[in-house]
Design an enzyme around this catalytic site. Structure first.
Site, PDB file in Angstrom:
ATOM      1  N   CYS A  69       0.785  -1.247   0.000  1.00 28.68           N
ATOM      2  CA  CYS A  69       0.000   0.000   0.000  1.00 28.68           C
ATOM      3  C   CYS A  69       0.813   1.290   0.000  1.00 28.68           C
ATOM      4  CB  CYS A  69      -0.955   0.010   1.183  1.00 28.68           C
ATOM      5  SG  CYS A  69      -0.148   0.283   2.781  1.00 28.68           S
ATOM      6  N   CYS A  84      20.101 -13.534  10.647  1.00 27.68           N
ATOM      7  CA  CYS A  84      18.857 -14.290  10.490  1.00 27.68           C
ATOM      8  C   CYS A  84      18.473 -14.544   9.030  1.00 27.68           C
ATOM      9  CB  CYS A  84      17.721 -13.603  11.230  1.00 27.68           C
ATOM     10  SG  CYS A  84      17.146 -12.066  10.493  1.00 27.68           S
ATOM     11  N   CYS A 114       1.267  -4.124   8.477  1.00 28.40           N
ATOM     12  CA  CYS A 114       1.137  -2.731   8.059  1.00 28.40           C
ATOM     13  C   CYS A 114      -0.128  -2.156   8.685  1.00 28.40           C
ATOM     14  CB  CYS A 114       1.059  -2.659   6.531  1.00 28.40           C
ATOM     15  SG  CYS A 114       0.746  -0.976   5.921  1.00 28.40           S
ATOM     16  N   CYS A 117      -2.834  -1.263   5.582  1.00 28.23           N
ATOM     17  CA  CYS A 117      -3.504  -2.298   4.781  1.00 28.23           C
ATOM     18  C   CYS A 117      -3.594  -3.650   5.480  1.00 28.23           C
ATOM     19  CB  CYS A 117      -2.827  -2.449   3.426  1.00 28.23           C
ATOM     20  SG  CYS A 117      -1.174  -3.182   3.489  1.00 28.23           S
ATOM     21  N   HIS A 120       0.784  -8.724   6.269  1.00 29.56           N
ATOM     22  CA  HIS A 120       1.843  -9.347   7.056  1.00 29.56           C
ATOM     23  C   HIS A 120       3.195  -8.867   6.532  1.00 29.56           C
ATOM     24  CE1 HIS A 120       4.120 -12.549   9.049  1.00 29.56           C
ATOM     25  NE2 HIS A 120       4.745 -12.710   7.895  1.00 29.56           N
ATOM     26  N   HIS A 123       7.952 -10.565  11.725  1.00 25.61           N
ATOM     27  CA  HIS A 123       7.776 -10.717  13.167  1.00 25.61           C
ATOM     28  C   HIS A 123       8.783  -9.846  13.906  1.00 25.61           C
ATOM     29  CE1 HIS A 123       5.840 -14.374  11.630  1.00 25.61           C
ATOM     30  NE2 HIS A 123       5.064 -14.254  12.685  1.00 25.61           N
ATOM     31  N   ASP A 127      15.521  -9.844  20.682  1.00 24.81           N
ATOM     32  CA  ASP A 127      16.961 -10.138  20.644  1.00 24.81           C
ATOM     33  C   ASP A 127      17.729  -9.152  19.763  1.00 24.81           C
ATOM     34  OD1 ASP A 127      16.098 -10.902  18.126  1.00 24.81           O
ATOM     35  OD2 ASP A 127      16.831 -12.957  18.261  1.00 24.81           O
ATOM     36  N   ARG A 135      14.244  -6.818  17.441  1.00 23.31           N
ATOM     37  CA  ARG A 135      14.628  -7.078  16.043  1.00 23.31           C
ATOM     38  C   ARG A 135      13.367  -7.308  15.227  1.00 23.31           C
ATOM     39  NH1 ARG A 135      15.390 -12.238  13.630  1.00 23.31           N
ATOM     40  NH2 ARG A 135      15.436 -13.093  15.741  1.00 23.31           N
ATOM     41  N   CYS A 137      12.131  -8.560  12.115  1.00 19.11           N
ATOM     42  CA  CYS A 137      12.598  -9.486  11.086  1.00 19.11           C
ATOM     43  C   CYS A 137      11.565  -9.461   9.958  1.00 19.11           C
ATOM     44  CB  CYS A 137      12.728 -10.878  11.708  1.00 19.11           C
ATOM     45  SG  CYS A 137      13.408 -12.104  10.603  1.00 19.11           S
TER      46      CYS A 137
END
Length: 153
Positions: A69, A84, A114, A117, A120, A123, A127, A135, A137
């Site tokens: 978006c 990671c 977000c 919108c 996903h 996460h 740490d 963090r 990620c």
């Protein structure tokens, strides 16, 4: 932004880096607009493979926006190198993201979405480095990057 990203947004009537209005768009509609890969991650909470995203090993100065978006999410100064395999940030735009409990895959995690919108993004974990100790990620596919030299408002 690169030409591929620009052409993707031409098909998306909801994409704006200035409009902060909350979107209420069905997944049926998003599926017509988004690429299959972006749809899978952003709307179905899939995860891109580690060490494959375009921003995991990337250090230019600029702003990160939601690829769905256009909502502002992160500033490059909050990005850091982690092992990671995904882009990592120690701070998000507080008006750009929301948090949800995620109990999938037999784990308890905090999902980052977000705020505009509800896509996903990834996460957040406890740490990360100072000053926040967290963090974020994120999945590269869910991010658009605009270098400082090319910002237009």
């Amino acid at each position: 932004m690169n030409d591929r990203v620009e052409s993707n947004h031409l098909k998306n009537p909801y994409y704006s880096r200035t409009d902060k209005t909350r979107l209420n768009v069905s997944n049926t509609e998003w599926k017509k607009i988004l690429s299959p890969d972006l749809y899978a991650v952003a709307r179905e909470a899939a995860t891109e493979m580690p060490f494959t995203g375009q921003y995991y090993d990337f250090d230019q100065k600029g702003e990160y926006y939601c690829a769905v978006c256009g909502n502002h999410l992160f500033r490059s100064e909050a990005k850091f190198a982690s092992s990671c395999g995904w882009p990592s940030f120690f701070e998000a735009d507080g008006r750009g993201v929301v948090y949800k409990r995620d109990s999938s895959h037999g784990m308890e995690r905090v999902e980052v979405c977000c705020q505009r919108c509800d896509s996903h993004l990834g996460h957040v974990f406890d740490d990360g480095p100072l000053p926040t100790g967290v963090r974020y990620c994120m999945n590269s596919i869910c991010l658009d990057f605009v270098p400082d030299a090319k910002k237009t408002f």
